[in-house]
Design a protein around this motif. Structure first.
Motif, mmCIF file in Angstrom:
data_model
loop_
_atom_site.group_PDB
_atom_site.id
_atom_site.type_symbol
_atom_site.label_atom_id
_atom_site.label_comp_id
_atom_site.label_asym_id
_atom_site.label_seq_id
_atom_site.Cartn_x
_atom_site.Cartn_y
_atom_site.Cartn_z
ATOM 1 N N ALA A 163 -3.043 11.828 -2.905
ATOM 2 C CA ALA A 163 -2.683 10.706 -3.797
ATOM 3 C C ALA A 163 -2.629 11.117 -5.262
ATOM 4 N N GLU A 175 -11.032 7.477 -2.701
ATOM 5 C CA GLU A 175 -10.093 7.269 -1.594
ATOM 6 C C GLU A 175 -9.819 5.769 -1.608
ATOM 7 N N SER A 176 -8.534 5.380 -1.635
ATOM 8 C CA SER A 176 -8.233 3.990 -1.991
ATOM 9 C C SER A 176 -7.442 3.188 -0.960
ATOM 10 N N HIS A 177 -7.053 3.805 0.158
ATOM 11 C CA HIS A 177 -6.164 3.050 1.055
ATOM 12 C C HIS A 177 -6.898 2.554 2.306
ATOM 13 N N ASP A 208 -5.957 1.309 5.170
ATOM 14 C CA ASP A 208 -5.513 1.796 6.489
ATOM 15 C C ASP A 208 -6.057 3.188 6.783
ATOM 16 N N ARG A 209 -6.077 4.051 5.770
ATOM 17 C CA ARG A 209 -6.645 5.392 5.973
ATOM 18 C C ARG A 209 -8.142 5.315 6.262
ATOM 19 N N TYR A 263 -13.273 1.135 3.552
ATOM 20 C CA TYR A 263 -12.954 1.299 2.120
ATOM 21 C C TYR A 263 -13.806 0.361 1.274
ATOM 22 N N ASN A 311 -5.454 -6.728 -6.427
ATOM 23 C CA ASN A 311 -4.417 -5.733 -6.083
ATOM 24 C C ASN A 311 -3.522 -5.417 -7.272
ATOM 25 N N GLN A 349 2.766 4.284 -8.206
ATOM 26 C CA GLN A 349 1.871 3.986 -7.074
ATOM 27 C C GLN A 349 2.362 4.728 -5.841
ATOM 28 N N GLU A 395 2.419 4.352 -0.026
ATOM 29 C CA GLU A 395 1.792 3.932 1.226
ATOM 30 C C GLU A 395 1.294 2.495 1.063
ATOM 31 N N LYS A 396 1.166 2.038 -0.202
ATOM 32 C CA LYS A 396 0.689 0.680 -0.479
ATOM 33 C C LYS A 396 1.873 -0.283 -0.378
ATOM 34 N N ARG A 425 -3.552 -5.349 11.038
ATOM 35 C CA ARG A 425 -4.610 -4.399 10.656
ATOM 36 C C ARG A 425 -5.943 -4.906 11.207
#
Ligand code: NAD
Ligand code: TYD
Length: 357
Positions: free
Chosen positions: A46, A94-96, A98-99, A162, A191, A197, A200-201, A295
């Motif tokens: 990222a 680490e910001s996502h 889903d990951r 997260y 958000n 950006q 992936e967001k 999700r």
């Protein structure tokens, strides 16, 4: 009102990421800022220092990039000492979400342990480091029903790995202030969207897929609500807090722009239809919306009450969703090189030629 704090050498962690790079760009553009910024970033997938190449050229030795991991105790200390750091503004994470669901370990390591390393380093350099600002998220508060807002007094109830890791880091920041008197401030923001950006967001993914005529994956029923804030409004809020908020305080930051995901994606489709050539089929881009599996643990609604920062410090966002979304779509259309780089991994080659570890 007391005078705003001033700093001469600021350590920004995660400054090669989305918000951190916007913050560095924004701060150098402020007429009153004459200090130096050290961007300390591990350059994960990222992180893209290319985002700040033009800034680096224009400010000369007032900008320094250090490739480093926030979990590296020795490198953090060496950087604080070498650059006489007097303020730490901590974005690296680490910001996502889903990951974090697929691979939570990096989130625990960077977001919790990394924040601890930085707090401890600030404590060990007390006297030199006069301020520590921690950037956090509204996701620590969990999810809302149809009504109500998150305030600074809402109990923490994180639902994803997260948000749990960010909640944990917030508690460490609080504890370092209460126990050791570390001069901290903390913000929980909604958000963000805007230039640079990682795609992936939701917002950049939908802009690029819409442009290319690819499916637009909507999780669940698309009725989840987020409170959207244009990234430079977050930057101005952070600087307001760094320079003027009382030590030990926390503030919520939001845009009062509550929108369902379906609204966000639909309006992005309309903007891309207006600003870019039509799809070969001639179909409106809204036709690309595709409902996909939800999700796990998907928070239903986030909404921020940001009365405290508005009332105490007079902060207001400058952008609405309408102005910010149009500017964001325009930026992605105008920056195909940046997009190609981050998607292709080409910028990793650029990193290799510019920054050896
Ligand atoms: P991002 O993923 O775009 O950038 C994160 C940056 O941190 C990257 O440059 C990455 O290389 C760096 N990094 C990751 N692990 C590191 C490590 N171990 N050591 C050093 N650097 C490391 O994230 P973002 O969206 O810019 O978010 C920045 C901060 O803002 C995060 O703390 C996030 O929790 C918070 N936040 C984000 C949002 C949002 O909507 N994006 C909203 C509220 C709060
Ligand atoms: P995201 O940008 O990942 O931010 P966050 O999970 O931190 O809020 O997602 C924003 C919203 O969009 C969230 O409700 C999940 C949803 N979403 C989709 O519907 N499709 C997608 O492809 C993505 C990435 C997100």
């Amino acid at each position: 009102m007391t005078s705003p704090r001033t700093f001469s050498s600021i350590l920004v962690t995660g400054g090669a990421g989305f918000i951190g790079s916007n913050f560095i760009r924004w701060l150098f553009a402020q007429p009153g800022f004459i200090g130096k910024i050290v961007n300390y970033d591990a350059l994960t997938y990222a992180g893209n220092p290319y985002s700040l190449d033009d800034v680096a050229q224009s400010v000369g030795d007032r900008y320094v990039f250090v490739k480093g991991d926030i979990c590296d105790v020795a490198k953090v200390a060496e950087t604080i000492e070498r650059h006489a750091i007097d303020c730490i503004i901590h974005f690296a994470a680490e910001s996502h979400v889903d990951r974090s669901i697929v691979r939570p370990d990096d989130f625990v390591r960077t977001n919790i342990h990394g924040t601890y390393v930085l707090l401890q380093a600030a404590r060990e350099h007390a006297g030199q480091v006069r301020h520590f600002h921690h950037i956090s998220t509204d996701e620590v508060f969990g999810t809302l029903g149809a009504t109500g807002f998150f305030t600074e007094d809402t109990p923490y109830a994180p639902n994803s790995p997260y948000s749990a890791s960010k909640a944990s880091s917030d508690h460490l920041v609080r504890a370092y202030h209460e126990t050791y008197g570390l001069p901290t401030t903390l913000s929980n923001c909604s958000n963000n969207y805007g230039p640079y950006q990682f795609p992936e967001k939701l917002v950049p993914l939908m802009i690029l897929n819409a442009l290319e005529g690819k499916p637009l994956p909507i999780y669940g029923d698309g009725q989840n609500i987020r409170d959207w804030l244009y990234v430079t409004d977050h930057c101005s809020a952070i600087w307001t807090l760094v320079t003027r908020a009382p030590h030990g305080s926390t503030y919520n930051v939001g845009g009062r722009n509550e929108l369902t995901n379906l609204t966000v994606v639909g309006e992005i489709c309309d903007l891309v239809d207006r600003m870019a050539p039509p799809l070969p089929s001639g179909a409106p881009r809204r036709s690309l919306m595709t409902f996909v599996k939800d999700r796990p643990g998907h928070d239903r609604r986030y909404a921020i009450d940001c009365t405290r920062i508005e009332h105490d410090l007079g902060w207001r966002p400058a952008e609405t969703w309408q102005t910010g979304a149009a500017a964001t779509v325009r930026w992605y259309l105008d920056h195909p090189d940046w997009v190609a780089q981050v998607r292709s991994g080409e910028y990793q080659n650029w990193i290799a030629t510019h920054y050896s570890a």
